[in-house]
Design a protein around this motif. Structure first.
Motif, PDB file in Angstrom:
ATOM      1  N   ALA A  62      42.253  45.481 -38.840  1.00 51.94           N
ATOM      2  CA  ALA A  62      40.901  44.691 -37.889  1.00 51.94           C
ATOM      3  C   ALA A  62      41.861  44.847 -36.828  1.00 51.94           C
TER       4      ALA A  62
ATOM      5  N   ASN B 287      39.978  45.668 -32.649  1.00 49.06           N
ATOM      6  CA  ASN B 287      39.408  44.574 -32.576  1.00 49.06           C
ATOM      7  C   ASN B 287      40.478  44.913 -30.537  1.00 49.06           C
TER       8      ASN B 287
ATOM      9  N   ILE C 276      37.554  47.040 -44.277  1.00 48.16           N
ATOM     10  CA  ILE C 276      36.774  46.219 -43.055  1.00 48.16           C
ATOM     11  C   ILE C 276      35.651  45.854 -42.712  1.00 48.16           C
TER      12      ILE C 276
ATOM     13  N   LEU D 204      35.360  39.282 -40.799  1.00 45.08           N
ATOM     14  CA  LEU D 204      35.983  39.182 -40.211  1.00 45.08           C
ATOM     15  C   LEU D 204      34.927  39.608 -38.980  1.00 45.08           C
TER      16      LEU D 204
ATOM     17  N   THR E  73      34.710  43.144 -34.754  1.00 42.78           N
ATOM     18  CA  THR E  73      35.238  44.525 -35.870  1.00 42.78           C
ATOM     19  C   THR E  73      34.965  45.085 -37.064  1.00 42.78           C
ATOM     20  N   ARG E  74      34.638  44.292 -37.044  1.00 42.10           N
ATOM     21  CA  ARG E  74      33.301  45.567 -38.604  1.00 42.10           C
ATOM     22  C   ARG E  74      32.758  45.687 -37.936  1.00 42.10           C
TER      23      ARG E  74
ATOM     24  N   GLY F  17      35.104  49.163 -37.170  1.00 42.53           N
ATOM     25  CA  GLY F  17      35.020  49.670 -37.832  1.00 42.53           C
ATOM     26  C   GLY F  17      34.477  51.269 -38.717  1.00 42.53           C
TER      27      GLY F  17
END
Length: 92
Positions: free
Chosen positions: A9, A13, A62, A68, A72-73, A76
């Motif tokens: 993660a 990021n 993630i 989160l 970031t998700r 992912g």
């Protein structure tokens, strides 16, 4: 596995530096070298993580994690899509 999830993660990021994705010819000049190398280092580290077993499931965890940040998700999810695109083997 939780620590692996945190590491990946953080790497996802770190790849989200918006200054590198500006339009135009001079965008590379506007980005400080340290910022570029940090993002590139994170991308290389993600490539290394891809080789570990369970990476695709880790990405899905993630994406599904509500703790989160959304960006970031989403990163992912994009990474998962690319991982499948480049690693899917069609059996005959």
């Amino acid at each position: 596995m939780a620590s692996d999830m945190e590491i990946v993660a953080q790497l996802l990021n770190a790849t989200l530096d918006h200054r590198q994705h500006k339009q135009g010819k001079s965008s590379v000049i506007e980005v400080p070298l340290s910022s570029f190398s940090l993002t590139r280092t994170a991308e290389i580290a993600l490539k290394a993580e891809e080789k570990k077993p369970g990476f695709s499931l880790l990405l899905l965890n993630i994406v599904a994690s509500e703790s989160l940040p959304l960006n970031t998700r989403l990163s992912g999810a994009l990474c998962f899509k690319n991982f499948i695109k480049f690693n899917w083997v069609v059996s005959s």
